[in-house]
Design a protein around this motif. Structure first.
Motif, PDB file in Angstrom:
ATOM      1  N   LEU A 124     -22.046-137.440   4.566  1.00  0.00           N
ATOM      2  CA  LEU A 124     -21.770-136.734   3.309  1.00  0.00           C
ATOM      3  C   LEU A 124     -21.635-135.236   3.557  1.00  0.00           C
ATOM      4  O   LEU A 124     -20.747-134.579   3.016  1.00  0.00           O
ATOM      5  CB  LEU A 124     -22.884-136.986   2.290  1.00  0.00           C
ATOM      6  N   PHE A 125     -22.519-134.714   4.416  1.00  0.00           N
ATOM      7  CA  PHE A 125     -22.457-133.306   4.786  1.00  0.00           C
ATOM      8  C   PHE A 125     -21.133-133.009   5.493  1.00  0.00           C
ATOM      9  O   PHE A 125     -20.483-131.998   5.239  1.00  0.00           O
ATOM     10  CB  PHE A 125     -23.638-132.995   5.713  1.00  0.00           C
ATOM     11  N   GLN A 126     -20.750-133.937   6.350  1.00  0.00           N
ATOM     12  CA  GLN A 126     -19.494-133.825   7.092  1.00  0.00           C
ATOM     13  C   GLN A 126     -18.277-133.764   6.154  1.00  0.00           C
ATOM     14  O   GLN A 126     -17.439-132.876   6.265  1.00  0.00           O
ATOM     15  CB  GLN A 126     -19.380-135.055   8.013  1.00  0.00           C
ATOM     16  N   THR A 127     -18.215-134.711   5.220  1.00  0.00           N
ATOM     17  CA  THR A 127     -17.013-134.831   4.392  1.00  0.00           C
ATOM     18  C   THR A 127     -16.964-133.803   3.259  1.00  0.00           C
ATOM     19  O   THR A 127     -15.878-133.450   2.817  1.00  0.00           O
ATOM     20  CB  THR A 127     -16.885-136.243   3.779  1.00  0.00           C
ATOM     21  N   SER A 128     -18.122-133.323   2.792  1.00  0.00           N
ATOM     22  CA  SER A 128     -18.109-132.399   1.659  1.00  0.00           C
ATOM     23  C   SER A 128     -18.424-130.957   2.013  1.00  0.00           C
ATOM     24  O   SER A 128     -18.052-130.047   1.287  1.00  0.00           O
ATOM     25  CB  SER A 128     -19.095-132.857   0.585  1.00  0.00           C
ATOM     26  N   PHE A 129     -19.120-130.741   3.120  1.00  0.00           N
ATOM     27  CA  PHE A 129     -19.488-129.365   3.484  1.00  0.00           C
ATOM     28  C   PHE A 129     -18.633-128.863   4.648  1.00  0.00           C
ATOM     29  O   PHE A 129     -17.926-127.875   4.534  1.00  0.00           O
ATOM     30  CB  PHE A 129     -20.982-129.298   3.844  1.00  0.00           C
ATOM     31  N   LEU A 130     -18.681-129.579   5.767  1.00  0.00           N
ATOM     32  CA  LEU A 130     -17.946-129.124   6.959  1.00  0.00           C
ATOM     33  C   LEU A 130     -16.445-129.398   6.851  1.00  0.00           C
ATOM     34  O   LEU A 130     -15.639-128.664   7.387  1.00  0.00           O
ATOM     35  CB  LEU A 130     -18.492-129.808   8.209  1.00  0.00           C
ATOM     36  N   VAL A 131     -16.116-130.482   6.196  1.00  0.00           N
ATOM     37  CA  VAL A 131     -14.732-130.954   6.008  1.00  0.00           C
ATOM     38  C   VAL A 131     -13.993-131.036   7.345  1.00  0.00           C
ATOM     39  O   VAL A 131     -14.282-131.926   8.119  1.00  0.00           O
ATOM     40  CB  VAL A 131     -13.990-130.111   4.954  1.00  0.00           C
TER      41      VAL A 131
ATOM     42  N   PHE B  28     -22.895-130.725  -1.987  1.00  0.00           N
ATOM     43  CA  PHE B  28     -22.446-130.251  -0.670  1.00  0.00           C
ATOM     44  C   PHE B  28     -21.130-129.478  -0.773  1.00  0.00           C
ATOM     45  O   PHE B  28     -20.928-128.484  -0.085  1.00  0.00           O
ATOM     46  CB  PHE B  28     -22.278-131.413   0.313  1.00  0.00           C
ATOM     47  N   TRP B  29     -20.209-129.968  -1.635  1.00  0.00           N
ATOM     48  CA  TRP B  29     -18.897-129.305  -1.771  1.00  0.00           C
ATOM     49  C   TRP B  29     -19.095-127.884  -2.313  1.00  0.00           C
ATOM     50  O   TRP B  29     -18.499-126.923  -1.830  1.00  0.00           O
ATOM     51  CB  TRP B  29     -17.993-130.115  -2.698  1.00  0.00           C
TER      52      TRP B  29
ATOM     53  N   LEU C 252     -14.850-133.945  -4.884  1.00  0.00           N
ATOM     54  CA  LEU C 252     -16.101-134.375  -4.263  1.00  0.00           C
ATOM     55  C   LEU C 252     -16.094-134.135  -2.759  1.00  0.00           C
ATOM     56  O   LEU C 252     -17.076-133.706  -2.180  1.00  0.00           O
ATOM     57  CB  LEU C 252     -16.343-135.862  -4.532  1.00  0.00           C
ATOM     58  N   SER C 253     -14.978-134.466  -2.129  1.00  0.00           N
ATOM     59  CA  SER C 253     -14.926-134.278  -0.674  1.00  0.00           C
ATOM     60  C   SER C 253     -13.480-134.237  -0.213  1.00  0.00           C
ATOM     61  O   SER C 253     -12.562-134.526  -0.976  1.00  0.00           O
ATOM     62  CB  SER C 253     -15.663-135.409   0.049  1.00  0.00           C
ATOM     63  N   ARG C 254     -13.325-133.881   1.060  1.00  0.00           N
ATOM     64  CA  ARG C 254     -11.987-133.882   1.636  1.00  0.00           C
ATOM     65  C   ARG C 254     -12.049-134.416   3.050  1.00  0.00           C
ATOM     66  O   ARG C 254     -12.958-134.089   3.808  1.00  0.00           O
ATOM     67  CB  ARG C 254     -11.416-132.453   1.666  1.00  0.00           C
TER      68      ARG C 254
END
Lengths: 95, 234
Positions: free
Chosen positions: A16-23, B37-38, B108-110
């Motif tokens: 989740l951290f990967q996909t939403s924070f670090l991208v 997180f986003w 939400l995410s990318r």
């Protein structure tokens, strides 16, 4: 058993951290799993569990079929544990 | 333990028969954490961007002095651009809700060139920002979320037009194709699709042997700075 459950939750939050924070910065989950395979003792199965669960979560949050990242990570873990580790001595890491 | 791992692996592979339900389940339980997180990611990266800018302040000063000279020359061009922008703003300055049935969605995410948003939308629905900038198209819909393919994805294609020159082409990712090489396309030209802004031309390559121009387009949005998007339901 506890370590497997802890690992499962850690990997979930890591993805989740990967996909939403670090991208797109870098694939932290992938490298954590690979790094763990190098550190772990040969008789332990946690690296395979991590590859399986981490790969599953990566697949869920990506566009590939479920199993794509699992296969890559399981293959790499196998190669590290059974082909690289027995022949390569890494300082400060027990075989 | 190895037997259990093999059984789990086979179970995971069987989930490919129910990919939407499986993904939807995980997206539902993860969306509050992903929203957090986003948001944190946006704050962190804008903060680090500022820090980076401070450290290169001296270099930037010198650059700015050089740029200042260039800007004086570009002033005339900018005045023309201002007029152009005015026309464009007038054309676009219509309340969005009057034209379309819109739904507000949060990102939400990318992952690569795909976004996950917190609303379920019909496939092929377009997504725009509040400034009417086209961001992408819904490619997969789940019970409470949707997956969006961003226009910068190499497989994404939209009909595009170069504003004020009446030149039409096909936008494939960031490349604008099918524009004949005899057309006069310049750097800075505004690219639109239907009524939405896409971006501006940043590179034009003309080769005598090729019938079409190679045009690169820079999108008008920065995905890292976006929090909300509008889904067009009509």
């Amino acid at each position: 058993m506890i370590k497997y459950i802890i690992s499962l939750f850690l990997l979930y939050f890591l993805v989740l951290f990967q996909t939403s924070f670090l991208v797109d910065l870098f694939n932290l989950t992938f490298w954590v799993i690979i790094f763990w395979s190098f550190l772990e003792k040969k008789e332990s199965d946690l690296a395979f569990f991590n590859a399986l669960i981490g790969g599953f979560f990566l697949d869920i949050f990506s566009n590939n079929f479920i199993g794509f990242n699992i296969i890559i990570l399981l293959t790499l873990t196998f190669l590290i544990k059974y082909l690289i580790r027995p022949h390569v001595k890494i300082p400060y890491v027990e075989r | 333990m190895k037997k259990i791992l093999i059984i789990i692996f086979i179970f995971f592979l069987f989930l490919n028969f129910l990919p939407e339900k499986t993904r939807s389940f995980f997206y539902n339980i993860s969306s509050p954490i992903q929203t957090f997180f986003w948001q944190q990611g946006q704050d962190f990266f804008s903060f680090s961007e500022t820090i980076f800018k401070i450290s290169s302040f001296k270099e930037r000063m010198e650059e700015l002095q050089k740029e200042n000279r260039k800007l004086k020359l570009e002033n005339i061009f900018l005045q023309e651009l201002e007029k152009e922008n005015k026309v464009l703003k007038e054309a676009l300055d219509i309340k969005l809700n009057d034209q379309f049935r819109l739904d507000l969605a949060r990102i939400l995410s990318r992952k690569n060139n795909y976004l996950l948003i917190n609303k379920s939308a019909e496939e092929d629905s377009l997504l725009i920002t509040e400034d009417k900038v086209l961001v992408g198209k819904v490619v997969e819909s789940f019970s409470n979320q949707s997956k969006v393919k961003i226009i910068t994805h190499s497989n994404s294609s939209f009909n595009a037009e170069i504003l004020e020159k009446n030149i039409s082409g096909l936008l494939n990712g960031t490349k604008l194709d099918l524009i004949p090489s005899d057309k006069n396309v310049e750097k800075g030209d505004i690219v639109t699709s239907k009524e939405f802004l896409i971006g501006k031309v940043v590179k034009v390559i003309k080769k005598d042997v090729e019938p079409f121009l190679t045009i690169e387009v820079e999108p008008a949005f920065n995905i890292r700075k976006l929090n909300y998007l509008f889904i067009i339901n009509d």
